[in-house]
Scaffold this motif. Structure first.
Motif, mmCIF file in Angstrom:
data_model
loop_
_atom_site.group_PDB
_atom_site.id
_atom_site.type_symbol
_atom_site.label_atom_id
_atom_site.label_comp_id
_atom_site.label_asym_id
_atom_site.label_seq_id
_atom_site.Cartn_x
_atom_site.Cartn_y
_atom_site.Cartn_z
ATOM 1 N N ASP A 1 58.562 64.653 50.914
ATOM 2 C CA ASP A 1 59.875 64.047 51.138
ATOM 3 C C ASP A 1 59.974 63.419 52.531
ATOM 4 N N PHE A 2 59.033 63.725 53.416
ATOM 5 C CA PHE A 2 58.962 63.113 54.740
ATOM 6 C C PHE A 2 58.004 61.914 54.661
ATOM 7 N N THR A 3 58.448 60.872 53.999
ATOM 8 C CA THR A 3 57.611 59.700 53.745
ATOM 9 C C THR A 3 57.106 59.076 55.045
ATOM 10 N N VAL A 4 55.835 58.704 55.041
ATOM 11 C CA VAL A 4 55.199 58.067 56.199
ATOM 12 C C VAL A 4 54.853 56.628 55.817
ATOM 13 N N PRO A 5 55.003 55.651 56.745
ATOM 14 C CA PRO A 5 54.673 54.263 56.418
ATOM 15 C C PRO A 5 53.233 54.111 55.945
ATOM 16 N N ASN A 6 53.046 53.298 54.921
ATOM 17 C CA ASN A 6 51.692 53.046 54.414
ATOM 18 C C ASN A 6 50.791 52.493 55.514
ATOM 19 N N ASN A 7 49.585 52.990 55.578
ATOM 20 C CA ASN A 7 48.543 52.506 56.500
ATOM 21 C C ASN A 7 48.787 52.856 57.966
ATOM 22 N N PHE A 8 49.813 53.639 58.246
ATOM 23 C CA PHE A 8 50.073 53.997 59.638
ATOM 24 C C PHE A 8 50.224 55.523 59.766
ATOM 25 N N PRO A 9 49.110 56.249 59.630
ATOM 26 C CA PRO A 9 49.154 57.720 59.639
ATOM 27 C C PRO A 9 49.633 58.305 60.954
ATOM 28 N N GLU A 10 49.687 57.510 62.027
ATOM 29 C CA GLU A 10 50.130 58.046 63.315
ATOM 30 C C GLU A 10 51.585 58.506 63.271
ATOM 31 N N PHE A 11 52.342 58.058 62.258
ATOM 32 C CA PHE A 11 53.727 58.506 62.131
ATOM 33 C C PHE A 11 53.822 59.864 61.432
ATOM 34 N N ASN A 12 52.687 60.368 60.955
ATOM 35 C CA ASN A 12 52.649 61.692 60.333
ATOM 36 C C ASN A 12 52.442 62.725 61.443
ATOM 37 N N TYR A 13 53.533 63.047 62.129
ATOM 38 C CA TYR A 13 53.442 63.814 63.373
ATOM 39 C C TYR A 13 53.079 65.282 63.191
ATOM 40 N N LEU A 14 53.398 65.881 62.049
ATOM 41 C CA LEU A 14 53.181 67.321 61.886
ATOM 42 C C LEU A 14 51.721 67.630 61.592
ATOM 43 N N LYS A 15 51.198 68.642 62.293
ATOM 44 C CA LYS A 15 49.821 69.086 62.088
ATOM 45 C C LYS A 15 49.825 70.607 62.077
ATOM 46 N N VAL A 16 49.389 71.198 60.963
ATOM 47 C CA VAL A 16 49.342 72.656 60.836
ATOM 48 C C VAL A 16 47.963 73.061 60.343
ATOM 49 N N VAL A 17 47.329 73.994 61.048
ATOM 50 C CA VAL A 17 45.977 74.436 60.687
ATOM 51 C C VAL A 17 45.971 75.959 60.560
ATOM 52 N N PHE A 18 45.539 76.453 59.405
ATOM 53 C CA PHE A 18 45.385 77.893 59.171
ATOM 54 C C PHE A 18 43.969 78.276 59.593
ATOM 55 N N ILE A 19 43.860 79.112 60.619
ATOM 56 C CA ILE A 19 42.557 79.429 61.217
ATOM 57 C C ILE A 19 42.226 80.900 60.963
ATOM 58 N N LYS A 20 41.138 81.127 60.245
ATOM 59 C CA LYS A 20 40.679 82.487 59.949
ATOM 60 C C LYS A 20 39.645 82.906 60.995
ATOM 61 N N LEU A 21 39.882 84.006 61.690
ATOM 62 C CA LEU A 21 38.918 84.510 62.662
ATOM 63 C C LEU A 21 37.730 85.123 61.930
ATOM 64 N N MET A 22 36.537 84.886 62.431
ATOM 65 C CA MET A 22 35.310 85.313 61.751
ATOM 66 C C MET A 22 34.493 86.279 62.608
ATOM 67 N N ASN A 23 35.134 87.086 63.388
ATOM 68 C CA ASN A 23 34.406 88.025 64.267
ATOM 69 C C ASN A 23 33.729 89.126 63.470
#
Length: 398
Positions: A376-398
């Motif tokens: 629902d947070f539409t981003v302009p076609n061909n311009f991914p820089e407007f997709n500001y949110l970045k979420v990364v699920f990081i699993k620790l491997m110790n």
């Protein structure tokens, strides 16, 4: 009185504008010797005077205006806004029909064709956020268009722009039914309390919807969860509903305590069984490390920039250090949900910041899930820089 101003696009930006890039900056167009006011229509031409696009002039933190059309004869009137809003609403049919979600974004600025304009839906109520005085000058046509497209139970607005040198960040009732707040909305079956008439924010960040669902459905059961920069505790609610052993919510703002209690209460969760701390997150990291307190899951969703009496935090520069501090209080096989809404770098750069932190900490990890803006947070076609949110699920491997 709105005027039409012919503005020349600088040669280096002509291709950008021709390809549909929507944002205007001071480096994009030449306004020297011109008197331009907020809301004026800009007829963008190249150095030979050939038409490129039509934009409006409106100063906000991103730039000085937005391109609205590349059709020279198209008028920026109620019909124009009616078409844009109708198209945006049509894209959200799924959300309007969903029984388990009653809060979502209806119109996402440049992604739906009108930069500087945001429209959110909250259980029948609409909240319109205006990011410049320029787009606000079209207010009457836009509100008429919105009311023709959807059934508006009640309408609220937020002004988020500078006026006469003073920053405006207010909200106000506009029309229709006046809401009784807190208003309870659903998000993937979870309940959240929102207030459309209480300062800059509503009580929930809608762009994190799918991240909260992932936390609830896949990563909470039987886990101890730390929610940092917790705001109103929305992630903590998701974790508790997902079967977490415990949640700890940490935020510096004093109002985070009653707001977090409220979110637990509307979900019939015993908030007294949860830990809610009003303190600086970085101080809490030191406290937890000193007391040897560790968590199975840590949610990191810091502001892009923050300043306290003791320190300044910039996610673009300081995220690796934040992650290294987080590692000290995360169990060896734990999970870190790292998030940022800093639009100045992309997902690739964010992953590099993560890798830098783990290499410096000599810790192995695996990325098991990533998220960006929901649909629902539409981003302009061909311009991914407007997709500001970045979420990364990081699993620790110790």
């Amino acid at each position: 009185m709105r005027q039409l101003v012919e503005a020349k696009v600088k040669p280096k930006s002509v291709k950008h504008i021709s390809n549909g890039y929507p944002l205007l900056s001071k480096e994009t167009i030449d306004l020297s010797g011109m008197t331009v006011e907020e809301g004026d229509i800009l007829r963008l031409v190249d150095t030979q005077g050939n038409y490129l696009a039509t934009a409006y002039y409106g100063i906000q933190n991103k730039g000085i205006g937005w391109v609205l059309t590349q059709k020279e004869q198209e008028k920026l009137d109620k019909t124009f806004f009616l078409q844009k809003i109708s198209k945006a609403v049509g894209k959200r049919t799924y959300f309007y029909q969903a029984e388990d979600t009653t809060a979502f974004r209806v119109f996402n600025g440049e992604g739906d064709g009108i930069g500087g304009l945001i429209i959110d839906y909250f259980n029948g109520f609409y909240m319109v956020s205006w990011y410049s005085e320029g787009i606000y000058s079209f207010r009457e046509d836009i509100y008429q268009a919105l009311n023709e497209v959807v059934n508006v139970r009640g309408l609220y607005e937020k002004l988020r722009f500078n006026k006469n040198g003073q920053y405006i960040d207010q909200d106000d009732y506009v029309s229709g039914e006046k809401g009784e707040f807190p208003l309870i909305v659903l998000e993937n079956g979870m309940k959240y309390a929102v207030d459309l008439n209480d300062g800059a924010m509503t009580g929930i960040f809608l762009d994190q919807r799918e991240v909260r669902k992932a936390l609830r459905d896949r990563y909470s059961e039987g886990k101890t969860v730390l929610n940092t920069f917790s705001y109103t505790g929305a992630f903590s609610v998701a974790a508790a509903l997902g079967g977490s052993l415990s949640t700890t919510s940490v935020d510096l703002a004093k109002r985070s305590l009653p707001k977090t209690i409220e979110q637990f209460a509307v979900n019939e969760i015993d908030y007294e069984a949860q830990d809610i701390k009003v303190m600086n997150v970085f101080d809490y990291f030191r406290y937890a490390d000193r007391k040897d307190i560790k968590f199975d899951v840590v949610v990191l969703d810091p502001p892009s920039f923050a300043r306290t009496k003791k320190m300044t935090f910039s996610s673009a520069k300081d995220y690796p250090k934040l992650l290294k501090d987080t590692l000290k209080i995360t169990n060896d096989d734990g999970l870190i949900i790292a998030s940022t809404n800093n639009a100045s770098f992309n997902m690739q750069k964010f992953k590099k910041l993560i890798d830098k932190a783990f290499k410096e900490a000599n810790t192995r990890y695996k990325i098991i899930e990533t998220h960006q803006l929901p649909k629902d947070f539409t981003v302009p076609n061909n311009f991914p820089e407007f997709n500001y949110l970045k979420v990364v699920f990081i699993k620790l491997m110790n």
